[in-house]
Write a protein that holds these residues in place. Structure first.
Motif, PDB file in Angstrom:
ATOM      1  N   ARG A 149      63.237  16.421 -71.783  1.00  0.00           N
ATOM      2  CA  ARG A 149      62.189  17.225 -72.427  1.00  0.00           C
ATOM      3  C   ARG A 149      62.209  17.741 -73.771  1.00  0.00           C
ATOM      4  NH1 ARG A 149      63.246  20.274 -67.605  1.00  0.00           N
ATOM      5  NH2 ARG A 149      64.097  22.169 -69.045  1.00  0.00           N
ATOM      6  N   PHE A 150      63.736  18.033 -74.418  1.00  0.00           N
ATOM      7  CA  PHE A 150      63.963  18.253 -75.695  1.00  0.00           C
ATOM      8  C   PHE A 150      63.459  17.034 -76.472  1.00  0.00           C
ATOM      9  CE2 PHE A 150      66.692  18.257 -79.424  1.00  0.00           C
ATOM     10  CZ  PHE A 150      66.155  19.501 -80.034  1.00  0.00           C
ATOM     11  N   LEU A 151      63.848  15.901 -76.135  1.00  0.00           N
ATOM     12  CA  LEU A 151      63.410  14.757 -76.967  1.00  0.00           C
ATOM     13  C   LEU A 151      62.115  14.194 -76.732  1.00  0.00           C
ATOM     14  CD1 LEU A 151      67.093  13.056 -76.493  1.00  0.00           C
ATOM     15  CD2 LEU A 151      66.122  14.157 -78.370  1.00  0.00           C
ATOM     16  N   ASP A 152      61.519  14.641 -75.787  1.00  0.00           N
ATOM     17  CA  ASP A 152      60.259  14.054 -75.495  1.00  0.00           C
ATOM     18  C   ASP A 152      60.248  12.682 -74.832  1.00  0.00           C
ATOM     19  OD1 ASP A 152      58.868  16.422 -76.150  1.00  0.00           O
ATOM     20  OD2 ASP A 152      58.367  15.922 -78.059  1.00  0.00           O
ATOM     21  N   PRO A 160      52.302  18.244 -77.122  1.00  0.00           N
ATOM     22  CA  PRO A 160      53.003  19.135 -76.168  1.00  0.00           C
ATOM     23  C   PRO A 160      52.549  20.507 -76.529  1.00  0.00           C
ATOM     24  CG  PRO A 160      54.427  17.509 -76.874  1.00  0.00           C
ATOM     25  CD  PRO A 160      53.139  17.316 -77.943  1.00  0.00           C
ATOM     26  N   ASN A 161      52.917  21.363 -75.158  1.00  0.00           N
ATOM     27  CA  ASN A 161      52.359  22.693 -75.558  1.00  0.00           C
ATOM     28  C   ASN A 161      53.549  23.662 -76.257  1.00  0.00           C
ATOM     29  OD1 ASN A 161      54.389  23.241 -73.555  1.00  0.00           O
ATOM     30  ND2 ASN A 161      52.875  23.725 -72.016  1.00  0.00           N
ATOM     31  N   TYR A 162      54.888  23.074 -76.546  1.00  0.00           N
ATOM     32  CA  TYR A 162      55.706  23.780 -77.349  1.00  0.00           C
ATOM     33  C   TYR A 162      55.477  23.822 -78.815  1.00  0.00           C
ATOM     34  CZ  TYR A 162      57.941  19.165 -77.963  1.00  0.00           C
ATOM     35  OH  TYR A 162      58.192  17.987 -78.366  1.00  0.00           O
ATOM     36  N   SER A 180      52.662  35.814 -81.878  1.00  0.00           N
ATOM     37  CA  SER A 180      52.263  34.553 -80.969  1.00  0.00           C
ATOM     38  C   SER A 180      53.808  33.466 -81.344  1.00  0.00           C
ATOM     39  CB  SER A 180      51.319  33.747 -81.047  1.00  0.00           C
ATOM     40  OG  SER A 180      50.627  33.416 -82.229  1.00  0.00           O
ATOM     41  N   PHE A 181      53.807  33.578 -82.661  1.00  0.00           N
ATOM     42  CA  PHE A 181      54.856  32.644 -83.102  1.00  0.00           C
ATOM     43  C   PHE A 181      56.117  33.060 -82.570  1.00  0.00           C
ATOM     44  CE2 PHE A 181      58.396  32.685 -86.214  1.00  0.00           C
ATOM     45  CZ  PHE A 181      58.992  31.236 -86.279  1.00  0.00           C
ATOM     46  N   LYS A 182      56.539  34.401 -82.733  1.00  0.00           N
ATOM     47  CA  LYS A 182      58.079  34.864 -82.219  1.00  0.00           C
ATOM     48  C   LYS A 182      58.170  34.494 -80.727  1.00  0.00           C
ATOM     49  CE  LYS A 182      59.117  38.173 -85.685  1.00  0.00           C
ATOM     50  NZ  LYS A 182      59.544  39.675 -85.983  1.00  0.00           N
ATOM     51  N   GLU A 183      56.917  34.805 -79.866  1.00  0.00           N
ATOM     52  CA  GLU A 183      56.978  34.712 -78.553  1.00  0.00           C
ATOM     53  C   GLU A 183      57.090  33.388 -78.241  1.00  0.00           C
ATOM     54  OE1 GLU A 183      54.202  36.546 -75.049  1.00  0.00           O
ATOM     55  OE2 GLU A 183      53.058  35.342 -76.668  1.00  0.00           O
ATOM     56  N   LYS A 184      56.536  32.336 -78.851  1.00  0.00           N
ATOM     57  CA  LYS A 184      56.581  31.006 -78.259  1.00  0.00           C
ATOM     58  C   LYS A 184      57.870  30.318 -78.876  1.00  0.00           C
ATOM     59  CE  LYS A 184      53.383  27.929 -77.965  1.00  0.00           C
ATOM     60  NZ  LYS A 184      52.219  26.972 -78.124  1.00  0.00           N
ATOM     61  N   TYR A 185      58.364  30.653 -80.021  1.00  0.00           N
ATOM     62  CA  TYR A 185      59.642  30.344 -80.183  1.00  0.00           C
ATOM     63  C   TYR A 185      60.867  30.747 -79.572  1.00  0.00           C
ATOM     64  CZ  TYR A 185      63.539  28.812 -83.733  1.00  0.00           C
ATOM     65  OH  TYR A 185      64.566  28.302 -84.039  1.00  0.00           O
ATOM     66  N   GLU A 230      64.363  28.158 -72.991  1.00  0.00           N
ATOM     67  CA  GLU A 230      64.299  27.131 -72.272  1.00  0.00           C
ATOM     68  C   GLU A 230      65.281  25.785 -72.314  1.00  0.00           C
ATOM     69  OE1 GLU A 230      61.050  23.206 -71.116  1.00  0.00           O
ATOM     70  OE2 GLU A 230      60.232  25.315 -71.859  1.00  0.00           O
ATOM     71  N   ARG A 231      65.673  25.826 -73.631  1.00  0.00           N
ATOM     72  CA  ARG A 231      66.518  24.778 -74.119  1.00  0.00           C
ATOM     73  C   ARG A 231      68.126  24.989 -74.225  1.00  0.00           C
ATOM     74  NH1 ARG A 231      61.643  23.597 -74.939  1.00  0.00           N
ATOM     75  NH2 ARG A 231      61.023  21.619 -75.061  1.00  0.00           N
TER      76      ARG A 231
END
Length: 241
Positions: A123-126, A181-183, A227-232, A238-239
């Motif tokens: 997932r990390f490397l797509d 991708p949504n990340y 939203s930046f902090k939340e998504k980051y 996750e990783r």
């Protein structure tokens, strides 16, 4: 550019038995083709600086130079490669996470846990995921999304900064986000970035690493601060960095 067709893994462990056992478990992974390269001498791994290796499984207790020192040296020429420590000891937790460890596996290895680590690496490397496609002029391009560092909008144009070069296209922000991708994270009306390449940030700027060493400061607008902090942080969680 093309899709990755195989996950290439380096194993560095001074114990032939432990390295062979880990290799056996890795090669039993059935979700994606995988190839291994064994190193019982960490200096050989450092000397080769193998550019096509996607991740490194690294023992900590090795004679001459320990795995944490090896990881620090790897980070100098490859700041983003996932490093997974494999060790018989739990005493190094604080030290290993100072070198942006992707994960930490305690021997004896549990195959099920190892499989989950491989899932996250993919997932990390797509790997195996869709490419980001676009056109400019009479040329069509396909770039792995994991290679894209950030997008910069300039009126109708967009500049696409990747690990290997910069492209230009005509795309609306909505079109860009729908293809990614949504990340990926939008931080400004003009900037969308891949959090994989974030080195640091504060309330107003994000420091991005381009080409592994070249720093770019990108502004965070007030609209996207939360939203930046939340998504980051969600991305980091996750990783397991």
């Amino acid at each position: 550019m093309r899709r990755f067709s195989m996950l290439k893994v380096a194993i560095c462990d001074d114990s032939d038995r432990d390295a062979s056992q880990l290799e056996h478990y890795l090669l039993s992974y059935d979700k994606f083709p995988l190839e291994t390269k064994l190193y019982t001498n960490p200096q050989k791994l450092l000397n080769q600086r193998t550019p096509d290796i996607h991740c490194v499984f690294l023992d900590i207790n090795m004679p001459g130079i320990n795995g944490i020192d090896v990881a620090q040296k790897i980070r100098k020429f490859n700041p983003f490669i996932p490093i997974i420590f494999v060790t018989s000891y739990r005493d190094y937790m604080e030290q290993v996470f100072e070198v942006q460890t992707f994960d930490y596996i305690v021997k004896p290895i549990e195959p099920q846990k190892l499989m989950k680590v491989l899932d996250r690496i993919l997932r990390f490397l797509d790997m195996g995921q869709a490419l980001f496609t676009f056109s400019f002029g009479k040329h069509n391009y396909s770039v792995p999304s994991s290679d894209i560092v950030f997008f910069e909008k300039d009126k109708r144009s967009v500049f696409i900064y990747t690990k290997t070069g910069t492209y230009k296209s005509l795309l609306k922000t909505k079109e860009i986000l729908e293809k990614l991708p949504n990340y990926f994270i939008q931080i400004h009306a003009s900037y969308i970035l891949n959090p994989k390449y974030i080195k640091d940030f504060d309330s107003k700027t994000v420091t991005i690493l381009l080409n592994g060493t070249e720093e770019h400061l990108l502004p965070i607008s007030r609209k996207f601060q939360f939203s930046f902090k939340e998504k980051y942080y969600s991305y980091l969680s996750e990783r397991h960095f």
